[in-house]
Design a protein around this motif. Structure first.
Motif, PDB file in Angstrom:
ATOM      1  N   SER A 191       0.869  -1.268   0.037  1.00 24.13           N
ATOM      2  CA  SER A 191      -0.162  -0.035  -0.228  1.00 24.13           C
ATOM      3  C   SER A 191       0.962   1.308  -0.025  1.00 24.13           C
ATOM      4  N   ARG A 192       0.428   2.196  -0.792  1.00 18.16           N
ATOM      5  CA  ARG A 192       1.170   3.473  -0.714  1.00 18.16           C
ATOM      6  C   ARG A 192       0.564   4.687   0.165  1.00 18.16           C
ATOM      7  N   ALA A 193      -0.582   4.384   0.413  1.00 19.07           N
ATOM      8  CA  ALA A 193      -1.216   5.510   1.279  1.00 19.07           C
ATOM      9  C   ALA A 193      -2.416   5.159   2.093  1.00 19.07           C
ATOM     10  N   LYS A 194      -2.440   5.562   3.314  1.00 21.71           N
ATOM     11  CA  LYS A 194      -3.489   5.277   4.266  1.00 21.71           C
ATOM     12  C   LYS A 194      -4.293   6.386   4.290  1.00 21.71           C
ATOM     13  N   LEU A 195      -5.690   6.379   3.576  1.00 21.26           N
ATOM     14  CA  LEU A 195      -6.359   7.400   3.652  1.00 21.26           C
ATOM     15  C   LEU A 195      -7.733   7.244   4.527  1.00 21.26           C
ATOM     16  N   ASP A 196      -8.259   8.352   4.988  1.00 16.08           N
ATOM     17  CA  ASP A 196      -9.671   8.358   5.774  1.00 16.08           C
ATOM     18  C   ASP A 196     -10.593   8.688   4.974  1.00 16.08           C
ATOM     19  N   TYR A 197     -12.057   8.605   5.406  1.00  9.90           N
ATOM     20  CA  TYR A 197     -12.969   8.903   4.415  1.00  9.90           C
ATOM     21  C   TYR A 197     -13.232  10.380   4.136  1.00  9.90           C
ATOM     22  N   ALA A 198     -13.125  11.018   5.203  1.00  6.19           N
ATOM     23  CA  ALA A 198     -13.056  12.601   5.077  1.00  6.19           C
ATOM     24  C   ALA A 198     -12.207  13.154   4.022  1.00  6.19           C
ATOM     25  N   THR A 199     -10.976  12.580   4.033  1.00  7.42           N
ATOM     26  CA  THR A 199      -9.832  13.078   3.145  1.00  7.42           C
ATOM     27  C   THR A 199     -10.250  12.385   1.776  1.00  7.42           C
ATOM     28  N   VAL A 200     -10.881  11.200   1.603  1.00 10.74           N
ATOM     29  CA  VAL A 200     -11.071  10.904   0.213  1.00 10.74           C
ATOM     30  C   VAL A 200     -12.221  11.617  -0.170  1.00 10.74           C
ATOM     31  N   GLN A 201     -13.237  12.098   0.618  1.00  2.00           N
ATOM     32  CA  GLN A 201     -14.295  12.836  -0.036  1.00  2.00           C
ATOM     33  C   GLN A 201     -13.944  14.259  -0.330  1.00  2.00           C
ATOM     34  N   ARG A 202     -13.069  14.813   0.332  1.00  4.95           N
ATOM     35  CA  ARG A 202     -12.464  15.962   0.068  1.00  4.95           C
ATOM     36  C   ARG A 202     -11.642  16.320  -1.267  1.00  4.95           C
ATOM     37  N   ARG A 203     -10.882  15.064  -1.480  1.00  5.28           N
ATOM     38  CA  ARG A 203     -10.070  15.100  -2.647  1.00  5.28           C
ATOM     39  C   ARG A 203     -10.966  14.897  -3.836  1.00  5.28           C
ATOM     40  N   ILE A 204     -11.986  13.900  -3.724  1.00  8.33           N
ATOM     41  CA  ILE A 204     -12.842  13.718  -4.814  1.00  8.33           C
ATOM     42  C   ILE A 204     -13.425  14.982  -5.198  1.00  8.33           C
ATOM     43  N   ASP A 205     -14.202  15.567  -4.173  1.00  5.63           N
ATOM     44  CA  ASP A 205     -15.159  16.609  -4.338  1.00  5.63           C
ATOM     45  C   ASP A 205     -14.382  18.000  -4.977  1.00  5.63           C
ATOM     46  N   ALA A 206     -12.910  18.165  -4.430  1.00  2.00           N
ATOM     47  CA  ALA A 206     -12.217  19.131  -4.986  1.00  2.00           C
ATOM     48  C   ALA A 206     -11.561  18.989  -6.251  1.00  2.00           C
ATOM     49  N   GLY A 207     -11.850  17.696  -6.873  1.00  6.65           N
ATOM     50  CA  GLY A 207     -11.274  17.474  -8.183  1.00  6.65           C
ATOM     51  C   GLY A 207      -9.686  17.081  -8.191  1.00  6.65           C
ATOM     52  N   THR A 208      -9.080  16.925  -6.939  1.00  2.67           N
ATOM     53  CA  THR A 208      -7.700  16.935  -6.787  1.00  2.67           C
ATOM     54  C   THR A 208      -7.382  15.427  -6.523  1.00  2.67           C
ATOM     55  N   ALA A 209      -8.259  14.464  -6.551  1.00  2.99           N
ATOM     56  CA  ALA A 209      -8.152  12.994  -6.561  1.00  2.99           C
ATOM     57  C   ALA A 209      -7.231  12.482  -7.809  1.00  2.99           C
ATOM     58  N   GLU A 210      -6.216  11.961  -7.770  1.00  2.82           N
ATOM     59  CA  GLU A 210      -5.587  11.065  -8.739  1.00  2.82           C
ATOM     60  C   GLU A 210      -6.553   9.804  -9.285  1.00  2.82           C
ATOM     61  N   GLU A 211      -6.339   9.268 -10.669  1.00  2.00           N
ATOM     62  CA  GLU A 211      -7.433   8.521 -11.143  1.00  2.00           C
ATOM     63  C   GLU A 211      -7.710   7.473 -10.342  1.00  2.00           C
TER      64      GLU A 211
END
Length: 476
Positions: A168-188
């Motif tokens: 694994s390369r990253a340990k993400l939490d739900y709030a971080t995932v939501q924030r990145r996806i909503d902001a359009g900054t999440a990688e594919e």
């Protein structure tokens, strides 16, 4: 499905700690692991990695609560033509647990991880569950790797499962995932969680499945007092759950195709239970027209609204009766589906926290000829899991009562506003009240007067004792 999940952060108050400690003693919850189990875990953690395919070049990531260390699943999502490819790595617990050994015996005794507001009682020693077997970032780990290809609509078109080494390369939490996806900054690979999750949610609607967005009850200590509120799940919680459901459905299909397995089954809810929910919906002023199905209604609710949140909690009663169904040698059981999933389904994605998942993984890895230890233990598994699940449910219910009592213990005699959300059919003066604030649902005793179901009511707190785990109200 739990009635509600709770967690306490920052609390140090003695009465609450004492009540939770007493509960663990009363229920016979293990305090520690025997020396032989810990010694075996140390040997397993120090053993060389298994000789299996190495896919550590794939940048997996995990999505869990921020404080979690027992990471069962890691994923990598990609496009595949017009469709998608889901790679889902599950912690390979069998790589560390010797069948018939001390670790194995202890896991069969514990069955499942038990979650208390102040701590947890793990299924496996933390050296494994939060260390050598956990899919922590930047560590090479053995895993059961599922590769599931989907078409453009999210339907499964191909499934492969085998052992592999992952990283694994990253340990993400739900709030971080939501924030990145909503902001359009999440990688594919992360951005696709929304696309795949929403596609799977549409298919869930199509087949009549139901996902309950039950709010999490969070209690935080501030300045020696408690605050309590509901945390409504984020969309990312649901998208992540869809990946697990997808894998559990693929595993169930694999088992049914080869004729041996263990399914998570749930019969359809009886009419009486649905009728009761209709009355509760009316009481909470939730419009439920007769032409609207239960599944449609659930999807229309907003867990941020208190009366919707209360109804979602009551909806978990329709999930009672879920169990584990074993079959072998092609002799399929009469019920193979899980009513809430609306498809065959099995638990296979949380082996660090649930015993049955280790069995399910081994069956799927060798569906035509599961290992001898799996076949030998299969018939006893449903009862073991039922006993463990029942204990986990008791822990959850008692913990909710204890925490609510601790929250309100200094407010006996105070007045609160709330809704009467339930009335006992046989004792109309007894029911439940949901407070506007704090977020508490507790027993309401009306004395000789029938309670007004669904009406607002001013109530007085008559009892709140963490030692007896009881909170009681009476009409003011």
């Amino acid at each position: 499905m739990p009635r509600r999940r709770i967690r306490v952060t920052g609390t140090r108050e003695a009465p609450l700690r004492a009540a939770l400690t007493a509960l663990r003693t009363e229920l016979g919850v293990p305090e520690s692991f025997p020396p032989a189990v810990l010694a075996e875990a140390e040997r397993a953690a120090a053993a060389p990695l298994p000789q299996v395919p190495d896919v550590t070049d794939i940048p997996f990531f995990t999505v869990d609560p921020p404080t979690s260390m027992d990471l069962d699943q890691a994923m990598h999502l990609s496009r595949r033509g017009t469709g998608f490819r889901v790679r889902y790595a599950i912690a390979d617990v069998a790589a560390f647990v010797v069948p018939g050994g001390a670790l194995d015996a202890e896991a069969h005794r514990r069955v499942t991880t038990l979650y208390f507001p102040d701590e947890k009682t793990p299924l496996h020693p933390p050296l494994l569950s939060e260390g050598a077997a956990s899919l922590l970032p930047d560590a090479t780990r053995p895993a059961v790797l599922w590769t599931i290809d989907l078409d453009a609509d999210g339907r499964t078109v191909a499934v492969d499962v085998h052992r592999a080494l992952v990283r694994s390369r990253a340990k993400l939490d739900y709030a971080t995932v939501q924030r990145r996806i909503d902001a359009g900054t999440a990688e594919e690979p992360l951005a696709l969680l929304k696309d795949i999750g929403e596609a799977r949610e549409r298919l869930e609607v199509e087949r009549g499945g139901i996902s309950l967005n039950v709010p999490e009850q969070e209690i935080v200590e501030r300045d020696h007092t408690y605050e309590l509120a509901y945390r409504a799940p984020l969309p990312a919680d649901g998208w992540n759950a869809q990946i697990s459901l997808l894998t559990g459905m693929a595993a169930a299909d694999l088992m049914l195709t080869h004729g041996t397995g263990v399914l998570r089954t749930l019969p359809a809810a009886p009419d009486g239970a649905v009728g009761r929910l209709h009355r509760t919906a009316h009481a909470l002023h939730i419009d439920w027209p007769h032409h609207v199905s239960y599944a449609q209604l659930i999807r229309s609710l907003d867990p941020h609204l208190p009366h919707h949140a209360a109804f979602l909690q009551e909806c978990t009663t329709l999930l009672r009766g879920a169990g584990y169904t074993v079959f072998r040698d092609g002799d399929l059981p009469p019920i193979t589906a899980h009513a809430a999933v609306a498809a065959p389904y099995t638990h296979c994605t949380a082996p660090l926290r649930r015993l049955v998942d280790r069995y399910a993984a081994e069956i799927c890895l060798s569906p035509a000829s599961p290992p001898a230890w799996v076949l030998a233990g299969l018939d006893a598994l449903p009862k073991q899991m039922a006993d463990g699940t029942r204990l986990a449910g008791t822990v959850e219910r008692e913990c909710v009562d204890i925490v609510e009592a601790a929250l309100l213990k200094d407010r006996v005699g105070d007045l609160f506003d709330g809704y009467v959300v339930d009335v006992d059919e046989h004792q109309p003066a007894v029911g439940k009240v949901q407070l506007d604030s704090p977020a508490v649902v507790a027993r309401l005793d009306g004395g000789a007067t029938p309670l007004p179901l669904g009406e607002r009511l001013r109530v007085r707190l008559t009892q709140a004792d963490p030692g007896t785990s009881k909170v009681r109200f009476a009409p003011a």
